[in-house]
Design a protein around this motif. Structure first.
Motif, PDB file in Angstrom:
ATOM      1  N   GLU A  17       1.276  -0.843   0.147  1.00  0.00           N
ATOM      2  CA  GLU A  17       0.185  -0.179  -0.447  1.00  0.00           C
ATOM      3  C   GLU A  17       1.235   0.937   0.082  1.00  0.00           C
ATOM      4  OE1 GLU A  17      -3.318  -0.160   2.877  1.00  0.00           O
ATOM      5  OE2 GLU A  17      -2.801   2.267   2.895  1.00  0.00           O
ATOM      6  N   ARG A  18       1.945   0.956   0.820  1.00  0.00           N
ATOM      7  CA  ARG A  18       2.646   2.388   0.671  1.00  0.00           C
ATOM      8  C   ARG A  18       3.844   2.542  -0.571  1.00  0.00           C
ATOM      9  NH1 ARG A  18       3.999   0.146   5.759  1.00  0.00           N
ATOM     10  NH2 ARG A  18       5.234  -1.047   5.319  1.00  0.00           N
ATOM     11  N   GLN A  19       3.941   1.752  -1.059  1.00  0.00           N
ATOM     12  CA  GLN A  19       4.851   1.366  -2.388  1.00  0.00           C
ATOM     13  C   GLN A  19       3.804   1.674  -3.263  1.00  0.00           C
ATOM     14  OE1 GLN A  19       6.631  -1.747  -3.667  1.00  0.00           O
ATOM     15  NE2 GLN A  19       7.546  -2.042  -1.753  1.00  0.00           N
ATOM     16  N   VAL A  20       2.252   2.015  -3.672  1.00  0.00           N
ATOM     17  CA  VAL A  20       1.346   1.798  -4.464  1.00  0.00           C
ATOM     18  C   VAL A  20       1.014   3.773  -4.283  1.00  0.00           C
ATOM     19  CG1 VAL A  20      -1.547   2.071  -5.038  1.00  0.00           C
ATOM     20  CG2 VAL A  20       0.394  -0.108  -4.594  1.00  0.00           C
ATOM     21  N   ARG A  21       0.684   3.938  -2.874  1.00  0.00           N
ATOM     22  CA  ARG A  21       0.360   5.143  -2.290  1.00  0.00           C
ATOM     23  C   ARG A  21       1.675   6.467  -3.409  1.00  0.00           C
ATOM     24  NH1 ARG A  21      -4.135   6.098  -0.278  1.00  0.00           N
ATOM     25  NH2 ARG A  21      -4.555   4.106   1.166  1.00  0.00           N
ATOM     26  N   ALA A  22       2.961   6.267  -3.264  1.00  0.00           N
ATOM     27  CA  ALA A  22       4.168   6.203  -3.847  1.00  0.00           C
ATOM     28  C   ALA A  22       4.320   6.487  -4.805  1.00  0.00           C
ATOM     29  CB  ALA A  22       5.477   6.031  -2.520  1.00  0.00           C
ATOM     30  N   ASP A  23       4.157   4.927  -5.883  1.00  0.00           N
ATOM     31  CA  ASP A  23       4.222   5.629  -6.946  1.00  0.00           C
ATOM     32  C   ASP A  23       3.494   6.436  -7.804  1.00  0.00           C
ATOM     33  OD1 ASP A  23       5.319   4.023  -8.864  1.00  0.00           O
ATOM     34  OD2 ASP A  23       3.142   3.355  -9.705  1.00  0.00           O
ATOM     35  N   THR A  24       4.702   6.806  -8.602  1.00  0.00           N
ATOM     36  CA  THR A  24       4.216   7.847  -9.650  1.00  0.00           C
ATOM     37  C   THR A  24       4.611   7.775 -10.654  1.00  0.00           C
ATOM     38  OG1 THR A  24       6.710   8.991  -9.353  1.00  0.00           O
ATOM     39  CG2 THR A  24       4.399   9.767  -7.895  1.00  0.00           C
ATOM     40  N   THR A  25       5.129   6.278 -11.460  1.00  0.00           N
ATOM     41  CA  THR A  25       5.166   5.938 -12.903  1.00  0.00           C
ATOM     42  C   THR A  25       3.647   5.305 -13.228  1.00  0.00           C
ATOM     43  OG1 THR A  25       6.088   4.036 -11.752  1.00  0.00           O
ATOM     44  CG2 THR A  25       7.818   5.613 -11.610  1.00  0.00           C
ATOM     45  N   GLY A  26       3.089   4.841 -12.180  1.00  0.00           N
ATOM     46  CA  GLY A  26       1.986   3.832 -12.732  1.00  0.00           C
ATOM     47  C   GLY A  26       2.033   2.240 -13.212  1.00  0.00           C
ATOM     48  N   LYS A  27       3.318   2.053 -13.166  1.00  0.00           N
ATOM     49  CA  LYS A  27       3.977   0.272 -13.358  1.00  0.00           C
ATOM     50  C   LYS A  27       3.346  -0.389 -12.800  1.00  0.00           C
ATOM     51  CE  LYS A  27       8.053   2.007 -15.396  1.00  0.00           C
ATOM     52  NZ  LYS A  27       9.676   1.957 -15.218  1.00  0.00           N
ATOM     53  N   LEU A  28       3.043   0.251 -11.333  1.00  0.00           N
ATOM     54  CA  LEU A  28       2.829  -0.777  -9.865  1.00  0.00           C
ATOM     55  C   LEU A  28       1.182  -0.543  -9.770  1.00  0.00           C
ATOM     56  CD1 LEU A  28       3.978  -2.870  -7.592  1.00  0.00           C
ATOM     57  CD2 LEU A  28       3.866  -0.096  -6.131  1.00  0.00           C
ATOM     58  N   ALA A  29       0.807   0.660 -10.482  1.00  0.00           N
ATOM     59  CA  ALA A  29      -1.279   0.356 -10.651  1.00  0.00           C
ATOM     60  C   ALA A  29      -1.150   1.502 -11.280  1.00  0.00           C
ATOM     61  CB  ALA A  29      -1.643   0.675  -9.273  1.00  0.00           C
ATOM     62  N   VAL A  30      -1.976   1.033 -12.365  1.00  0.00           N
ATOM     63  CA  VAL A  30      -2.336   1.594 -13.664  1.00  0.00           C
ATOM     64  C   VAL A  30      -3.848   2.399 -12.955  1.00  0.00           C
ATOM     65  CG1 VAL A  30      -3.140   1.949 -15.928  1.00  0.00           C
ATOM     66  CG2 VAL A  30      -1.782   0.317 -15.430  1.00  0.00           C
ATOM     67  N   HIS A  31      -4.537   1.596 -12.376  1.00  0.00           N
ATOM     68  CA  HIS A  31      -5.360   2.987 -11.818  1.00  0.00           C
ATOM     69  C   HIS A  31      -5.095   2.573 -10.543  1.00  0.00           C
ATOM     70  CE1 HIS A  31      -9.550   4.794 -12.957  1.00  0.00           C
ATOM     71  NE2 HIS A  31     -10.083   4.128 -12.168  1.00  0.00           N
ATOM     72  N   LYS A  32      -5.034   3.092  -9.664  1.00  0.00           N
ATOM     73  CA  LYS A  32      -4.507   3.594  -7.955  1.00  0.00           C
ATOM     74  C   LYS A  32      -5.172   3.047  -7.439  1.00  0.00           C
ATOM     75  CE  LYS A  32      -0.978   6.006  -7.347  1.00  0.00           C
ATOM     76  NZ  LYS A  32      -0.045   7.377  -6.431  1.00  0.00           N
ATOM     77  N   GLN A  33      -6.199   3.781  -7.624  1.00  0.00           N
ATOM     78  CA  GLN A  33      -7.704   3.762  -6.468  1.00  0.00           C
ATOM     79  C   GLN A  33      -8.013   2.391  -6.417  1.00  0.00           C
ATOM     80  OE1 GLN A  33      -8.138   6.246  -3.846  1.00  0.00           O
ATOM     81  NE2 GLN A  33      -9.277   4.511  -2.936  1.00  0.00           N
ATOM     82  N   TRP A  34      -7.978   2.322  -7.978  1.00  0.00           N
ATOM     83  CA  TRP A  34      -8.281   0.514  -8.026  1.00  0.00           C
ATOM     84  C   TRP A  34      -7.833  -0.081  -6.632  1.00  0.00           C
ATOM     85  CZ3 TRP A  34     -10.300  -0.653 -13.387  1.00  0.00           C
ATOM     86  CH2 TRP A  34     -11.311   0.033 -13.832  1.00  0.00           C
ATOM     87  N   MET A  35      -6.334  -0.755  -6.814  1.00  0.00           N
ATOM     88  CA  MET A  35      -5.532  -0.796  -6.396  1.00  0.00           C
ATOM     89  C   MET A  35      -6.089  -1.043  -5.098  1.00  0.00           C
ATOM     90  SD  MET A  35      -2.951  -3.171  -7.157  1.00  0.00           S
ATOM     91  CE  MET A  35      -1.232  -3.952  -7.207  1.00  0.00           C
ATOM     92  N   LEU A  36      -5.771   0.365  -4.156  1.00  0.00           N
ATOM     93  CA  LEU A  36      -5.777   0.590  -2.840  1.00  0.00           C
ATOM     94  C   LEU A  36      -6.891   0.152  -2.831  1.00  0.00           C
ATOM     95  CD1 LEU A  36      -4.044   4.043  -3.514  1.00  0.00           C
ATOM     96  CD2 LEU A  36      -3.341   2.211  -2.093  1.00  0.00           C
ATOM     97  N   ASP A  37      -7.910  -0.012  -3.315  1.00  0.00           N
ATOM     98  CA  ASP A  37      -9.032  -0.269  -2.858  1.00  0.00           C
ATOM     99  C   ASP A  37      -9.184  -2.106  -2.482  1.00  0.00           C
ATOM    100  OD1 ASP A  37     -10.457   2.249  -2.995  1.00  0.00           O
ATOM    101  OD2 ASP A  37     -11.556   1.305  -5.170  1.00  0.00           O
ATOM    102  N   ASP A  38      -8.259  -2.962  -3.770  1.00  0.00           N
ATOM    103  CA  ASP A  38      -8.235  -4.103  -3.516  1.00  0.00           C
ATOM    104  C   ASP A  38      -7.667  -4.332  -2.539  1.00  0.00           C
ATOM    105  OD1 ASP A  38      -9.413  -4.834  -5.373  1.00  0.00           O
ATOM    106  OD2 ASP A  38      -7.738  -5.029  -7.264  1.00  0.00           O
TER     107      ASP A  38
END
Lengths: 123, 674
Positions: free
Chosen positions: B205-226
């Motif tokens: 979760e921390r990594q996704v929030r910090a990710d600005t490249t979009g590589k970890l989650a194209v749709h960040k909020q969906w990933m966080l929801d998951d």
């Protein structure tokens, strides 16, 4: 002046005819003729009689029986598509008619499983 | 009711999505349609699906029909949705070129699975559609075999993960019953697993929030929801069985594939919850000092393998009940097994569908005659037919409808297939082609014109997605089979070159000389023993449930690299005969396993077009014949090629060489009938 008007009307008339023919030919090209054909039927029957499908899972029927019944139902439902001029509605109507008919005719073979009463499970 | 209203349009949307159609494009006339690129942006895809939902809400139905639909006659709704999808396809065939590019599929998959309770319905449907429609597909269509193959692998992986998690739980139960002392030492508690996984999720979760490249989650909020959903699930789960109950769903949403390179190793380790028990347990076992405890653990593992090998669902269910699982859990497990098998089956159809689209349209008709088939074979020979290990699940000579029938293993259809397949092979032989032969629905051997011998028996069987490699293990002096499906299935699904395939096999099996087998059950522990004395090969120790019988094919006539084809669980065998200088199958022994590995009754059929009629006429008599065969527990087949004939193949135990006319005999511990 009179001649000019006649010429004008004649020119307009021929243009209209041309446009009409053009529009007709475009319409023929543009709209896929709605049809329920052998291909539709094959895909329809195969999908609905697949092993994991609702009709196979929820009714005690073998695949051949499933196929046969569906094909028979398709024949009986042919009338529902009369006058339908679009492909998707035509198919939808046919599907609804066939599915409902088969469901009813197999009501005594239906599984008591709760899944088989849950529509969402099969959508 | 609200959900029901959503369900149907969703289904239709799903169908259309499969076909690469969208509501706006549907509104366009066919004549002006052009294949436009498919959207890859998840937002755009979501919007497209929403539009489709609206478009298909009771599309074309009058009020009464619409009410009837909504009232919940399930059959009507299901059939209407399927038919609507077919209609949509037919209305827009020109967009086939936009069919499911990989990335779109991945995005769609994640969106759709969320709503479809994790069921990969689209894939099932896609395969159902592609086959029947293939013949009408425009010639420019390209079926994205590779991309779709990957999707199938992903789906299978998800089920694999679920199975693995459950396996860990089962191991505990087995040991609790049979080796409680050992279990105490190596037990992995739910709390341990939960802690590690939730820790991993926090890190992610921390990594996704910090990710600005979009590589970890194209749709960040969906990933966080998951992530939030997963954390909630694992924090509140009552036990491990509960934790894994919806594992398939969650793992589907939370697919780590393609993201692993962007997540650090420590986090990744913690996120592999399906491996967590094994990981923690491995550490504990390593610390065990008592060999008896280690042995008890190994014994429990073997028992698990036995369970995995059971092909009968009823047997599996009984076993699970014996371990104290609740009826609900047992039902779920058995159902998951069904899904897995179905996936495997569908995966096999993929190849057939792909070939339909790519090649089957060659002539625009279902069956090619022998000459056409031969021409086609020649045309493709460099790429395919000259490959001894190329596997074809399908061929243009066998139409898609037949392949679908094969998948369902209908007896009548099988008979039909046998006749077609025999014709194919005869046609190829007539034109002097090397190639892959078919009996039943299956590719079974690489043959050449010199490989046909009067009296040879060729066999085939199995779902094309199922592979087994068999290698002679010199240490253990036996032939060992490894049929972890992913190793080899991928090779074919991904269209690897022959060299790549060989490399793949070699990596899987070390330095052993390889044999290729077909149609093995997917089972991690299946082994066969081979003895080869006096020119007679005897295969034994095959599946407890009677599956796994193997037939040795004629390999004379040059099968390079000592790659030989074997089969277990065959569907059909045919005896080679000649008629007017043409190879023909005089007898076809059909062995209908009914879609389940092992068992089944064989049907002997007469030649040519009369195959299916003969099957019907003679079925009872033939069933009796084969019943006798089963009773005697062995099956001798006249084969021109012996196990130990000619050069050393590596398959035979050292020191043995060729003998006289050889036979292959299968020993079966128990037959099953269906």
């Amino acid at each position: 002046m009179e001649i000019c008007r006649k010429e004008y009307v004649g020119r307009m008339f021929s243009r209209l005819i041309f446009l009409g023919i053009f529009a007709l030919s475009m319409a023929k090209q543009a709209i896929a003729k709605p049809i329920w054909d052998a291909q539709s039927e094959t895909a329809f029957v195969e999908l609905l009689c697949a092993d994991e499908s609702y009709f196979r899972k929820c009714f005690e029927v073998t695949q051949p029986v499933c196929r046969k019944t569906l094909r028979q139902a398709v024949k009986k439902c042919a009338g529902v598509t009369k006058g339908v001029t679009e492909m998707i509605p035509l198919h939808t109507k046919m599907g609804l008619c066939v599915g409902a008919r088969v469901e009813k005719s197999w009501s005594d073979r239906k599984s008591a499983s709760t899944d088989c009463r849950n529509r969402e499970k099969w959508q | 009711m609200g959900t029901m209203r959503i369900a149907r349009p969703f289904y239709s949307a799903l169908v259309l999505s499969i076909l690469g159609l969208s509501a706006p494009t549907l509104a366009q006339p066919v004549a002006t349609a052009s294949a436009k690129s498919c959207p890859t942006n998840p937002d755009e895809l979501g919007a497209m699906i929403d539009e489709l939902k609206g478009t298909f809400e009771c599309s074309g139905l009058n009020l009464r029909e619409c009410n009837e639909y909504r009232a919940g006659l399930i059959g009507g709704g299901v059939a209407a949705s399927v038919a609507a999808g077919i209609g949509a396809y037919k209305a827009r065939p020109g967009l086939m070129a936009c069919l499911m590019p990989g990335r779109t599929v991945s995005s769609l998959n994640s969106i759709l699975k969320d709503e479809a309770e994790g069921r990969p319905v689209w894939a099932m449907l896609a395969l159902g559609f592609f086959g029947p429609m293939a013949e009408s597909a425009p010639s420019s269509c390209r079926f994205p075999t590779k991309e779709l193959g990957k999707e199938f692998r992903d789906m299978s992986d998800e089920h694999f993960r679920e199975s693995k998690a459950i396996r860990g739980e089962m191991l505990d139960r087995i040991m609790a019953q049979k080796a409680p002392d050992a279990l105490k030492k190596i037990e992995v508690s739910d709390a341990e697993v939960r802690k590690q996984f939730v820790d991993g999720l926090d890190q992610l979760e921390r990594q996704v929030r910090a990710d600005t490249t979009g590589k970890l989650a194209v749709h960040k909020q969906w990933m966080l929801d998951d992530i939030a959903k997963l954390k909630a699930q694992y924090r509140t789960a009552g036990g491990y069985a509960d934790m894994v109950a919806d594992f398939g769903k969650f793992s589907a949403n939370f697919n780590l594939q393609g993201k692993t390179e962007f997540i650090d190793a420590e986090t990744l380790k913690k996120l592999r919850v399906w491996d967590m028990r094994d990981t923690i347990r491995a550490e504990k076992i390593a610390n065990l000092s008592d060999p008896a405890l280690k042995a008890a653990y190994q014994k429990a593992l073997l028992e698990l393998d036995t369970f995995a090998d059971m092909s009968q669902m009823s047997g599996k269910a009984a076993y699970l009940k014996g371990l104290g699982y609740s009826p609900d859990f047992v039902e779920r497990m058995v159902s998951a097994e069904g899904v897995r098998r179905n996936l495997q089956l569908r995966g096999s159809l993929l190849q057939g569908a792909a070939h339909d689209l790519n090649y089957g349209q060659l002539k625009g008709k279902a069956f090619l005659d022998q000459k056409e088939l031969a021409q086609f074979a020649r045309q493709r020979s460099l790429q395919f037919f000259d490959h001894p290990i190329t596997r074809w699940g399908h061929m243009p000579g066998i139409n898609n409808g037949v392949v679908q029938s094969v998948a369902k293993a209908g007896r009548a259809a099988m008979a039909k297939i046998s006749s077609v397949a025999a014709g194919d092979l005869a046609g190829m032989a007539k034109y002097g082609l090397k190639g892959i032969g078919f009996v039943g629905s299956k590719a079974f051997a690489a043959v050449s014109e010199t490989a046909f011998h009067m009296g040879d028996v060729h066999c085939g069987g199995g779902n094309p997605g199922q592979f087994v490699t068999i290698a002679y293990d010199s240490d253990k002096e036996r032939c060992a089979a490894s049929n972890e499906r992913s190793d080899l299935t991928d090779a074919f699904l991904f269209g690897l070159s022959r060299d790549e395939q060989l490399k793949e096999i070699q990596q899987t099996n070390g330095t052993c000389e390889m044999l290729m087998g077909l149609h093995a059950r997917y089972s991690p522990s299946q082994n066969w023993n081979l003895s080869c004395e006096g020119g007679e090969a005897t295969l034994s120790g095959i599946g407890e449930d009677g599956s796994g019988q193997m037939i040795k094919f004629n390999t004379e006539g040059g099968m390079p690299n000592d790659v030989r084809w074997f089969s277990d669980d065959f569907d059909a065998c045919a005896k080679v005969s000649f008629k007017e200088d043409q190879v023909e199958y005089a007898d076809v022994y059909k062995y209908d396993s009914g879609g389940v590995c092992g068992g089944g009754q064989a049907i002997r059929m007469t030649e040519g077009a009369a195959l299916s009629r003969a099957a019907t006429r003679n079925q009872r008599q033939l069933m009796r014949q084969f019943s006798n065969w089963q009773k005697h527990n062995s099956f001798a087949m006249a084969s021109a090629a012996g196990c130990c004939q000619g050069e050393s193949t590596g398959f035979c135990p050292e020191g043995l060489s060729s003998g006289g006319p050889s036979k292959v005999r299968t020993n079966r511990s128990r037959g099953t009938t269906k």
